[in-house]
Design a protein around this motif. Sequence first.
Motif, PDB file in Angstrom:
ATOM      1  N   THR A 114     -90.770  23.551  58.751  1.00  0.00           N
ATOM      2  CA  THR A 114     -90.781  23.204  57.338  1.00  0.00           C
ATOM      3  C   THR A 114     -90.407  21.734  57.183  1.00  0.00           C
ATOM      4  O   THR A 114     -89.794  21.148  58.071  1.00  0.00           O
ATOM      5  N   GLY A 115     -90.773  21.130  56.046  1.00  0.00           N
ATOM      6  CA  GLY A 115     -90.366  19.755  55.793  1.00  0.00           C
ATOM      7  C   GLY A 115     -91.483  18.907  55.224  1.00  0.00           C
ATOM      8  O   GLY A 115     -92.665  19.258  55.309  1.00  0.00           O
ATOM      9  N   PRO A 116     -91.121  17.758  54.643  1.00  0.00           N
ATOM     10  CA  PRO A 116     -92.108  16.891  53.998  1.00  0.00           C
ATOM     11  C   PRO A 116     -93.124  16.297  54.955  1.00  0.00           C
ATOM     12  O   PRO A 116     -94.195  15.864  54.524  1.00  0.00           O
ATOM     13  N   GLY A 117     -92.830  16.269  56.248  1.00  0.00           N
ATOM     14  CA  GLY A 117     -93.787  15.742  57.211  1.00  0.00           C
ATOM     15  C   GLY A 117     -95.059  16.555  57.294  1.00  0.00           C
ATOM     16  O   GLY A 117     -96.101  16.057  57.717  1.00  0.00           O
ATOM     17  N   GLN A 118     -95.001  17.830  56.860  1.00  0.00           N
ATOM     18  CA  GLN A 118     -96.178  18.698  56.900  1.00  0.00           C
ATOM     19  C   GLN A 118     -97.128  18.454  55.740  1.00  0.00           C
ATOM     20  O   GLN A 118     -98.246  18.977  55.739  1.00  0.00           O
ATOM     21  N   GLY A 119     -96.685  17.675  54.736  1.00  0.00           N
ATOM     22  CA  GLY A 119     -97.540  17.458  53.574  1.00  0.00           C
ATOM     23  C   GLY A 119     -97.792  18.764  52.851  1.00  0.00           C
ATOM     24  O   GLY A 119     -96.872  19.538  52.599  1.00  0.00           O
ATOM     25  N   ASP A 120     -99.071  19.037  52.523  1.00  0.00           N
ATOM     26  CA  ASP A 120     -99.407  20.255  51.782  1.00  0.00           C
ATOM     27  C   ASP A 120     -99.850  21.393  52.695  1.00  0.00           C
ATOM     28  O   ASP A 120    -100.410  22.386  52.234  1.00  0.00           O
ATOM     29  N   VAL A 121     -99.584  21.270  53.999  1.00  0.00           N
ATOM     30  CA  VAL A 121     -99.950  22.325  54.939  1.00  0.00           C
ATOM     31  C   VAL A 121     -99.002  23.512  54.767  1.00  0.00           C
ATOM     32  O   VAL A 121     -97.783  23.355  54.728  1.00  0.00           O
ATOM     33  N   LEU A 122     -99.552  24.710  54.644  1.00  0.00           N
ATOM     34  CA  LEU A 122     -98.752  25.930  54.533  1.00  0.00           C
ATOM     35  C   LEU A 122     -98.768  26.654  55.876  1.00  0.00           C
ATOM     36  O   LEU A 122     -99.828  27.062  56.357  1.00  0.00           O
ATOM     37  N   CYS A 123     -97.581  26.782  56.459  1.00  0.00           N
ATOM     38  CA  CYS A 123     -97.483  27.453  57.752  1.00  0.00           C
ATOM     39  C   CYS A 123     -97.333  28.963  57.560  1.00  0.00           C
ATOM     40  O   CYS A 123     -96.665  29.415  56.623  1.00  0.00           O
ATOM     41  N   THR A 124     -97.935  29.724  58.448  1.00  0.00           N
ATOM     42  CA  THR A 124     -97.792  31.180  58.412  1.00  0.00           C
ATOM     43  C   THR A 124     -96.329  31.549  58.547  1.00  0.00           C
ATOM     44  O   THR A 124     -95.639  31.108  59.462  1.00  0.00           O
ATOM     45  N   GLN A 125     -95.843  32.355  57.610  1.00  0.00           N
ATOM     46  CA  GLN A 125     -94.428  32.706  57.599  1.00  0.00           C
ATOM     47  C   GLN A 125     -94.169  33.893  58.532  1.00  0.00           C
ATOM     48  O   GLN A 125     -94.043  35.046  58.114  1.00  0.00           O
ATOM     49  N   VAL A 126     -94.109  33.595  59.812  1.00  0.00           N
ATOM     50  CA  VAL A 126     -93.880  34.619  60.817  1.00  0.00           C
ATOM     51  C   VAL A 126     -92.895  34.078  61.853  1.00  0.00           C
ATOM     52  O   VAL A 126     -93.001  32.931  62.275  1.00  0.00           O
ATOM     53  N   GLN A 127     -91.928  34.906  62.226  1.00  0.00           N
ATOM     54  CA  GLN A 127     -90.955  34.519  63.248  1.00  0.00           C
ATOM     55  C   GLN A 127     -91.586  34.656  64.636  1.00  0.00           C
ATOM     56  O   GLN A 127     -92.336  35.607  64.897  1.00  0.00           O
ATOM     57  N   THR A 128     -91.272  33.705  65.512  1.00  0.00           N
ATOM     58  CA  THR A 128     -91.730  33.769  66.892  1.00  0.00           C
ATOM     59  C   THR A 128     -90.612  34.315  67.772  1.00  0.00           C
ATOM     60  O   THR A 128     -89.558  33.683  67.896  1.00  0.00           O
ATOM     61  N   PRO A 129     -90.776  35.481  68.377  1.00  0.00           N
ATOM     62  CA  PRO A 129     -89.728  35.997  69.274  1.00  0.00           C
ATOM     63  C   PRO A 129     -89.657  35.164  70.547  1.00  0.00           C
ATOM     64  O   PRO A 129     -90.676  34.649  71.023  1.00  0.00           O
ATOM     65  N   VAL A 130     -88.458  35.012  71.076  1.00  0.00           N
ATOM     66  CA  VAL A 130     -88.249  34.221  72.294  1.00  0.00           C
ATOM     67  C   VAL A 130     -87.768  35.137  73.408  1.00  0.00           C
ATOM     68  O   VAL A 130     -86.779  35.867  73.253  1.00  0.00           O
ATOM     69  N   ASN A 131     -88.458  35.090  74.525  1.00  0.00           N
ATOM     70  CA  ASN A 131     -88.076  35.860  75.706  1.00  0.00           C
ATOM     71  C   ASN A 131     -87.138  35.021  76.566  1.00  0.00           C
ATOM     72  O   ASN A 131     -87.441  33.864  76.874  1.00  0.00           O
ATOM     73  N   THR A 132     -85.996  35.586  76.944  1.00  0.00           N
ATOM     74  CA  THR A 132     -85.029  34.878  77.781  1.00  0.00           C
ATOM     75  C   THR A 132     -84.797  35.679  79.053  1.00  0.00           C
ATOM     76  O   THR A 132     -83.834  36.461  79.154  1.00  0.00           O
TER      77      THR A 132
END
Length: 251
Positions: A34-52
């Motif tokens: 998220t943030g102003p650097g993205q301009g008007d781009v809308l990112c898919t609101q999905v969490q990315t699971p991390v494998n450790t």
Amino acid sequence: MKKITKTLVTTLAFYLSFSGVAQARSITSISPPTGPGQGDVLCTQVQTPVNTPFPNNDNSTAASQNQILNFPGLSCTPKTFQAIAPIDTQLFVEPSGGTTEYFFTETAVNNTNSTWNGFNFKIGLGVNDNFGPPELILVPTGTVIPDFDFNGSSSDPQPTSSKFTQLLQDGSFNIEWSGGSVAPGESVDFTFSVDVGDNLNANNSSGSFTIRELPIAESIPEPAFTSGFLALLGVLGSSLALKHKNKMNQG
């Protein structure tokens, strides 16, 4: 390896108590950027699971690295900048019992009108207007902020960039690339490592941290001869207009 349990001479205090039980953390998921650097781009609101697969793998070798490839993951990859402004990505953590090290790969795309001559990574807490670097925020006693890991043991992978050649560690929690350029429409690849270190006294008050990224735009001053030439054209234009007006009045 540089340990992240060092004392900062700022408002952030790390109190080392040998009577307590150390609790480390490992990354469990990544939020959409998220943030102003993205301009008007809308990112898919999905969490990315991390494998450790290798928790508590501090000073790891290549064979025992936890990898986060194509950061940030399922949402807005590669990371595209529409403006010279920050993009924040929040990572969630949970206790694991020792310092856990992660190796990241990422591609950033320059979709701005400016050439980048540098790129900055910073670790802090919160996102957007609530983002704060560790040296400027107060956290509970015993809280340890994850940190970039390099210039440590020979087994630790060093950060890399496909476009920049010079790397500056500007204090803790901050690295900056320079010595290259990324033109509009081009992309740049990065790799870096992050240590998610021990909290103290079973303190898991900070359940997340943020990686903030900001391209550094090239500033090109206007050549002196260009501004002088334009000023001369303006004077000549005004003079010709005045002569034409006087001629018309005389006629």
